[in-house]
Design a protein around this motif. Structure first.
Motif, short mmCIF file in Angstrom:
data_model
loop_
_atom_site.label_atom_id
_atom_site.label_comp_id
_atom_site.label_asym_id
_atom_site.label_seq_id
_atom_site.Cartn_x
_atom_site.Cartn_y
_atom_site.Cartn_z
N LEU A 39 -4.18 31.02 26.90
CA LEU A 39 -3.20 31.28 26.27
C LEU A 39 -1.90 31.60 26.79
N TYR A 40 -1.12 30.71 27.12
CA TYR A 40 0.21 30.88 27.75
C TYR A 40 1.32 30.96 26.46
N ASP A 41 2.25 31.92 26.57
CA ASP A 41 3.35 32.05 25.82
C ASP A 41 4.52 31.93 26.54
N LEU A 42 5.14 30.56 26.34
CA LEU A 42 6.30 30.11 27.36
C LEU A 42 7.63 30.47 26.40
N GLU A 43 8.40 31.09 27.09
CA GLU A 43 9.69 31.23 26.40
C GLU A 43 10.88 30.70 26.89
N ILE A 44 11.31 29.68 25.91
CA ILE A 44 12.02 28.57 26.52
C ILE A 44 13.60 28.95 25.99
N GLU A 45 14.68 28.73 26.70
CA GLU A 45 16.03 28.82 26.70
C GLU A 45 16.91 27.63 26.71
N ALA A 46 17.40 27.07 25.51
CA ALA A 46 18.47 25.91 25.60
C ALA A 46 20.05 26.71 25.67
N LYS A 47 20.83 26.33 26.76
CA LYS A 47 22.12 26.97 26.81
C LYS A 47 23.19 25.95 26.87
N ASP A 48 24.16 25.89 25.90
CA ASP A 48 25.29 24.97 26.16
C ASP A 48 26.42 25.08 27.48
N ARG A 84 15.82 20.52 33.21
CA ARG A 84 16.87 21.05 32.77
C ARG A 84 17.59 20.32 31.88
N ASN A 85 17.63 19.05 32.08
CA ASN A 85 18.37 18.00 31.31
C ASN A 85 17.72 17.50 30.03
N SER A 86 16.42 17.31 30.25
CA SER A 86 15.56 16.42 29.13
C SER A 86 14.80 17.52 28.26
N GLY A 87 14.32 18.63 28.79
CA GLY A 87 13.64 19.62 27.99
C GLY A 87 11.97 19.38 28.12
N GLU A 88 11.80 18.33 29.20
CA GLU A 88 10.28 17.92 29.35
C GLU A 88 9.75 19.00 30.11
N ILE A 89 8.44 19.43 29.58
CA ILE A 89 7.62 20.24 30.21
C ILE A 89 6.22 19.86 30.83
N ARG A 90 6.12 20.18 32.35
CA ARG A 90 5.03 19.49 32.74
C ARG A 90 4.28 20.60 33.42
N THR A 91 3.17 20.46 33.90
CA THR A 91 2.28 21.34 34.71
C THR A 91 2.40 21.37 36.01
N ALA A 92 2.86 22.63 36.92
CA ALA A 92 2.98 22.60 38.30
C ALA A 92 1.75 22.97 39.03
N PHE A 150 3.28 17.80 28.81
CA PHE A 150 2.60 18.14 27.54
C PHE A 150 3.39 18.47 26.50
N LEU A 151 4.58 18.33 26.60
CA LEU A 151 5.57 18.81 25.59
C LEU A 151 7.05 18.08 25.77
N GLN A 152 7.72 17.78 25.19
CA GLN A 152 9.13 17.07 25.12
C GLN A 152 9.83 17.84 24.21
N LEU A 153 10.61 18.93 24.57
CA LEU A 153 11.47 19.87 23.80
C LEU A 153 12.84 19.09 23.39
N THR A 154 13.33 19.24 22.29
CA THR A 154 14.83 18.74 21.83
C THR A 154 15.34 19.79 21.09
N ALA A 155 16.61 20.28 21.65
CA ALA A 155 17.54 21.08 20.87
C ALA A 155 18.80 20.58 20.52
N THR A 156 19.31 20.83 19.68
CA THR A 156 20.83 20.27 19.23
C THR A 156 21.78 21.31 18.82
N ASP A 157 22.88 20.93 19.14
CA ASP A 157 24.13 21.88 19.16
C ASP A 157 25.06 21.19 18.28
N LYS A 158 25.35 21.90 17.27
CA LYS A 158 26.49 21.07 16.09
C LYS A 158 28.05 20.99 16.73
#
Length: 556
Positions: A307-316, A289-297, A253-261
């Motif tokens: 309503l679900y509030d999902l807290e996402i972390e991207a770590k380098d 973990r690699n692509s940031g794709e989120i799906r239901t389990a 249901f969502l593809q997350l993308t983060a960037t690092d300068k």
């Protein structure tokens, strides 16, 4: 140039005569044919002796680039003169020539000084120099030695000055080490930030002291080495997503993308749920973990959580690692997967059959765990009479009496079916059965099975003789249908003394002595009275005919 040369030659020639040696000077790169000096004249030869006495240069090991003109006896340039080729950096650059003349044979020494002109630009060892500096850790004031340029010329033509192209990050420090040597140092003025500017392109310029001045340049490329100084950044701080509650496990249901300068390993990211998320919620979702794709389990249920509030972390992967965060607000959309429910919250039964129209019999509640149209419930009752439903507010109904009840004519017990239907497509329904007992009211008077009872009895019958039995019925029930029999209040005392009536079974018996000759017949009104309140009565007539018997002798 010719006038200048001539003056120099004259001065030097005068000196040369005294010393027995002739000296000339000529600038390098003078054109072929340029007269260096009047050699024949300066050697004291008569006009015409240069040719007759064969005035000439004695060949030496290298090409002299000058020769004696046979006719005039002048020393002229014959080929290119390059001071740097002839003498390099030596100064002065003097060529020693031998001149031979015959008859008599004599040898003269001629010294030719080749003077420098500014024909060589400064030259750096390389056209480009690469430097590497680490961002943040290379502090302002850091110094980086540079190799200067060289100039093949000499004197003022070889005196070099240096400039650096304008830069807010770098400056140039120039210090003299000796007369002809300087030290060059590139000085950092401001902290570097690779993400702001990964490569600084500078131009170092060397200018000589000639007129006009010549310049040479070297490009300085300063490569800024990355430090892990930038945390990953999501392109949104909050992502809002909608998903139907019947989505099957594994639905993306969502593809997350983060960037690092940063770059390299400092730029490589791993996605995960934040530790602050409850484990129960984390079990419902999976993040790659690699692509940031989120799906239901697991399975979602709108009726449990909307309503679900999902807290996402991207770590380098830098050290120390840096993290970026975002929130995903997942709104679970309702589907019509729940049938309405209906239940009784209050019930007043049995209902008196004389209850007025509008009497509230029961209070009902309806609900549907779905929402929106799927949760909007309509309630109906069957059969539609004598009861109906009225809605006071959403989710609440009253079962009211719409028509007068008649227990005896209709039903003593009403079996109602309550149906709740939602607004989904297709609609779902819930039902329940409700039994409503009707409480009898004393609304029916006793009814005799005959309005008139005709009885014949012989006069002189014995007391306690059963004359007749009257019988009445009452459509009511219970105490309202319990009947007592009695003579009407209009029956005279004489009649009551003559007859009796059993109040329970309606048996009428003879109590007195009948005499046809006195009374031929009796008309008795009998009342059947129930025990309701107020009591109701029914009436009938008993017509008793007294039959004659021959109990009297004739009289004369």
């Amino acid at each position: 140039w010719c006038d200048v040369l001539r003056v120099v030659v004259v001065v030097q020639a005068a000196w040369s005569v005294v010393a027995g040696q002739v000296r000339y000077s000529v600038p390098e790169e003078a054109k072929s044919g340029t007269v260096v000096g009047r050699l024949s004249q300066d050697l004291g030869l008569e006009a015409g002796d240069a040719a007759s006495r064969r005035l000439r240069l004695v060949p030496q090991g290298r090409r002299a680039s000058v020769e004696v003109s046979g006719a005039s006896g002048a020393l002229v340039v014959s080929s290119r003169l390059d001071r740097e080729e002839l003498c390099g950096k030596s100064a002065p650059c003097a060529l020693r020539l031998e001149v031979l003349v015959e008859r008599p044979l004599r040898v003269f020494h001629v010294e030719l000084e080749v003077t420098d002109i500014n024909d060589n630009a400064p030259l750096f060892p390389a056209a480009r120099k690469n430097l590497s500096m680490a961002e943040l850790t290379t502090v302002p004031g850091s110094r980086f030695p540079l190799e200067g340029a060289s100039d093949a010329d000499i004197g003022a033509n070889a005196q070099l000055s240096y400039t650096l192209s304008p830069s807010e990050y770098f400056g140039l420090e120039v210090k003299s080490k000796s007369e002809n040597k300087v030290s060059l140092v590139l000085v950092l003025k401001k902290l570097l930030d690779r993400e702001t500017l990964p490569v600084h392109r500078l131009v170092l310029t060397a200018s000589d002291g000639g007129r006009p001045s010549l310049t040479g340049t070297m490009e300085l490329l300063v490569w800024v080495l990355d430090a892990n100084d930038n945390a990953p950044q999501f392109n949104q701080s909050v992502y809002k997503v909608q998903l139907q509650e019947n989505a099957s496990p594994g639905t993306v249901f969502l593809q997350l993308t983060a960037t690092d300068k940063d770059e390299g390993i400092n730029q490589e990211l791993r996605y995960s749920f934040s530790d602050t998320m409850p484990a129960k919620v984390q079990d419902l979702f999976i993040i790659d973990r690699n692509s940031g794709e989120i799906r239901t389990a697991g399975e979602l249920d709108f009726e449990d959580v909307q309503l679900y509030d999902l807290e996402i972390e991207a770590k380098d992967k830098g050290w120390p690692p840096l993290s970026g965060h975002c929130s995903v607000e997942l709104e679970v959309l309702d589907v019509n997967d729940n049938a309405p429910e209906v239940w009784v919250t209050s019930l007043s039964v049995p209902v008196p059959e004389d209850a007025p129209v509008g009497t509230v019999v029961a209070l009902l509640s309806v609900s549907d765990r779905d929402s929106g149209p799927n949760g909007r419930v309509r309630c109906a009752v069957w059969p539609a009479s004598p009861f109906g439903l009225e809605s006071a507010f959403a989710g609440s109904y009253s079962l009211v009496l719409r028509e007068a009840l008649d227990r005896e004519r209709t039903l003593p017990v009403h079996r109602l079916v309550l149906t709740a239907s939602d607004g989904g497509r297709p609609s779902l329904t819930g039902t329940m059965e409700l039994l409503v007992w009707v409480l009898d009211a004393n609304d029916n008077a006793p009814q005799f099975n005959q309005s008139v009872y005709s009885v014949k009895v012989l006069e002189g019958s014995e007391p306690r003789t059963l004359l007749t039995t009257v019988s009445a019925t009452d459509l009511d029930e219970g105490i309202n249908s319990d009947i007592i029999y009695l003579f009407s209040r209009h029956v005279t005392a004489e009649v009551k003394e003559m007859f009796t009536i059993d109040e329970k079974n309606g048996e009428i018996r003879l109590q007195g002595k009948l005499d046809h000759e006195e009374i031929v017949s009796y008309e008795i009104t009998v009342e059947a009275r129930d025990k309701g309140f107020p009591p109701l009565s029914g009436h009938c007539k008993v017509v008793l005919e007294v039959l004659d018997v021959n109990d009297n002798a004739p009289e004369v």
